[in-house]
Design an enzyme around this catalytic site. Structure first.
Site, PDB file in Angstrom:
ATOM      1  CG  ASP A 135      -2.151   0.865   1.008  1.00  0.00           C
ATOM      2  OD1 ASP A 135      -2.492   1.142  -0.162  1.00  0.00           O
ATOM      3  OD2 ASP A 135      -2.774   1.261   1.999  1.00  0.00           O
ATOM      4  CE1 TYR A 137      -0.299   8.385   4.855  1.00  0.00           C
ATOM      5  CE2 TYR A 137       1.916   9.292   4.670  1.00  0.00           C
ATOM      6  CZ  TYR A 137       0.685   9.246   5.310  1.00  0.00           C
ATOM      7  OH  TYR A 137       0.455  10.054   6.403  1.00  0.00           O
ATOM      8  CG  HIS A 142      -4.488  10.335   3.265  1.00  0.00           C
ATOM      9  ND1 HIS A 142      -5.499  10.234   4.196  1.00  0.00           N
ATOM     10  CD2 HIS A 142      -3.618   9.329   3.549  1.00  0.00           C
ATOM     11  CE1 HIS A 142      -5.260   9.209   4.999  1.00  0.00           C
ATOM     12  NE2 HIS A 142      -4.119   8.648   4.639  1.00  0.00           N
TER      13      HIS A 142
END
EC number: 3.7.1.2
Lengths: 429, 429
Positions: A135, A137, A142
């Site tokens: 994953d 980022y 965000h």
């Protein structure tokens, strides 16, 4: 090889509503269980699922180099291993078979009965056997929002963030397809103001609005993938809800990153939309400043204009759309993510999945998680049924939808939707 | 079912040196390629590898519920899925077949020719297809050393460390068996005193002395494994070198943990030693203070007395043993790690691997990494050839060995050994 399947004027002899995610220009790939309990690889046009295993047995893929059982499998991994050239041959052939002007299958009632299924006759499965899941980022908004909440506005972005597509490894085993409910996880948390942790169900279960891409075999151990070749190794994309337990995360994540806060379940949409289908929706990404290091510099448009939205539906009540975002807001693109992931020689296999990270837009109504939308619960969201949400309640269903649209066609992902159940209780023996 | 195979007085008709890691009481499991290029599952006694696929075809496992092809596979995953009862039946049967007093195979020259291989006739493979790999961080000495170096003695241990067996997800695809060399990775690092990163080969490649356990299918998504049942789901253990690039790690790891600093390669020993073989070496672990939360409280001895040592061998030179440690120093035990990993419902499958984290002992000559042994390079290690090491040089071979020993038997793991090669260079096209 030119891509012949994206002609926006092409129509299928299968009826497709104008607001469908699955016109003949899409041709996604998935795995489903049929009414006869057979597992097969398939595609979808309008509201029909199409059994590619059966189509292949009937000879519709003659002339394309495919093994006999390539579609009679419980995952797309082997087909994805066949590479981009084969994906295109198959996708183009499917476009031809279902073209409104092609009578071959259209006029063959017996064959149609074998290969076509209504959606209530099938059960979608996980489309790939995911070997490794990473994953990223990569949404600046965000990372800035979360950083501001936890470290203050002055230290919001870590010093490495503008140089590295920051990513970490996740758990493959708990990735599940849309429709499977998820139990509220239990775990350790540290109550505010306390110095001893307590055990119990998470009180802060959240969604994360993400997308993910699925790779083919890309490289051998030791060999990096250059950024400008990276897209050749990406098969397609899905919608992704990276369920998160914020209170567990806060207590566990220093110094090695999120672990039990994430690996209790991660939900994906079942149809993989190919990168070829998304070609008409390429756009420029955000300007990258400072300039990335040479191994991350790319040419051309590598971002995609994909509308995203999230609904929360309390049990027995109506849905409230809590955010609208877009994949194009991502600061780091997929080619950069894959080049970075392999620059040290890490090997990537067919069926590996890489998540974008939470996709937050620039405005408060485009944030990609409840943590951001309610700003840690300080600004609850008003639901259509009059209730309020700071995070996700038991029996809420979270649904992510995504689609691309221009004045001629709409290419969509369908949805990933799953209900949050109360904590699992061990049965008495 | 009693374990009949650990009788220390039992001898095999295969000659075994007294200092061998593989007496008839060990019976590890592995996968190898034979002289005929056939892949099979096997075991090892002394300096002979034994083809279990061939033994099964010859009828030596009659009466044990096994599928015909259970050992004719390229991984142990299916056998491990068969569960603890089957593992024990097979291990006990192997002990019987090779018992010095059993003439059946001993006197059958034809069968022996089929099933026995000298070690130079085989090539060891990865023993399992690793679905998910998790690495823990369970040595208090290691966490304290690293914490002291990076955050000072007062903040050495994070507040969560004594409450949580801290762990994180790693990369499965780049786990390789002993013998395969590893390229020095390239990546981004931040030179001391600078604020812009640079790209190039890592200057601080390190080993990490670890062990890892391999699980069977343990639970369904949503269902935790109680700590006192956890050991039933552990098949066995291997030695593990978690190669690490310290300069890449330092720049990338905040806030989501190590990523490219670790996933360029991780090396394991090829023979999985079963938990049954390790039973005689159970010991108490360190006292845990504060008392763990109830879901982590266990009964009985769950630590193991396993001697560990690491050699560095420069090319063409002799080996220098740089550390002696012991698995018994681990603060959190494997049962606690597995119970913690699943307390949120995360599902664990056959062939999953869980690393211990670096195993450092209490004294400076028992630390489990160059980072600690040389204290960030401040105290170089003097090698036997007169050279010095702060970290690992190109063409150094790092070898980890491990064994248990009491006054009657020695049960060992063999070794995991691999050479560090210079950085990979892309060939000109």
């Amino acid at each position: 090889m030119p891509d012949t399947t994206n002609n926006p004027n092409r129509r299928s002899w299968i009826e497709v509503n104008s607001n469908s995610d699955f016109p003949i220009q899409n041709i996604p790939f998935g795995v489903f269980l049929t009414r006869d309990d057979v597992i097969t690889i398939g595609t979808r046009i309008g509201d029909y699922a199409i059994d590619l295993g059966a189509l292949h047995q009937l000879g519709y893929f003659d002339g394309i180099p495919l093994t006999d059982d390539i579609f009679l499998q419980d995952s797309l991994n082997d087909f994805i291993s066949d590479g981009k050239k084969t994906w295109r041959l198959v996708r183009n052939r499917i476009g031809d078979i279902f073209d409104i002007d092609n009578p071959t299958l259209r006029e063959n009632a017996e064959h149609k009965k074998i290969v076509l299924f209504t959606l209530d006759e099938i059960e979608m499965q996980l489309p790939v056997r995911i070997g490794d899941y990473t994953d990223f980022y990569s949404s600046k908004e965000h990372a800035t929002n979360v950083g501001t909440m936890f470290r203050g506005a002055d230290n919001a972005l870590m010093p490495n963030w503008l140089h590295i597509p920051v990513g970490y490894h996740g758990r493959s085993s708990s990735i599940i397809p849309s429709g499977i409910p998820v139990h509220r996880p239990k775990g350790q948390t540290l109550p505010a103001g306390e110095d001893q942790p307590v055990f119990g169900p998470s009180k802060l279960v959240d969604f994360e609005l993400e997308m993910a891409f699925i790779t083919t075999d890309a490289n051998l151990l030791g060999e990096p993938i250059p950024v400008d070749e990276a897209e050749d190794y990406i098969f397609g994309m899905v919608l992704f809800n990276d369920w998160s337990a914020r209170d567990i995360q806060k207590w566990e994540y220093v110094p090695l990153g999120p672990f039990l806060a994430k690996n209790f379940a991660s939900s994906i949409s079942p149809w993989i939309v190919t990168m070829d289908a998304l070609l008409p929706f390429r756009v420029d990404g955000p300007k990258q400043d400072p300039e990335p290091l040479p191994y991350l510099k790319f040419n051309g448009q590598k971002s995609y204009d994909i509308h995203l939205e999230v609904d929360i539906t309390p049990k027995g009540s109506e849905a409230t759309t809590v955010t609208h975002s877009n994949f194009k807001y991502m600061y780091w693109n997929m080619a950069q993510q894959l080049a970075h992931h392999t620059i040290n020689g890490c090997n990537v296999n067919s069926g590996d999945m890489m998540g974008s990270g939470t996709i937050s837009g620039p405005t408060p109504d485009s944030y990609g998680s409840m943590l951001e939308l309610t700003w840690r619960g300080e600004k609850p969201i008003k639901m259509k049924d009059g209730s309020e949400r700071k995070f996700i309640n038991d029996h809420d269903t979270v649904t992510i939808r995504g689609y691309c649209k221009n004045d001629k066609i709409r290419i969509g992902f369908g949805e990933v939707s799953s209900e949050l159940l109360p904590p699992f209780e061990t049965k008495k023996k």
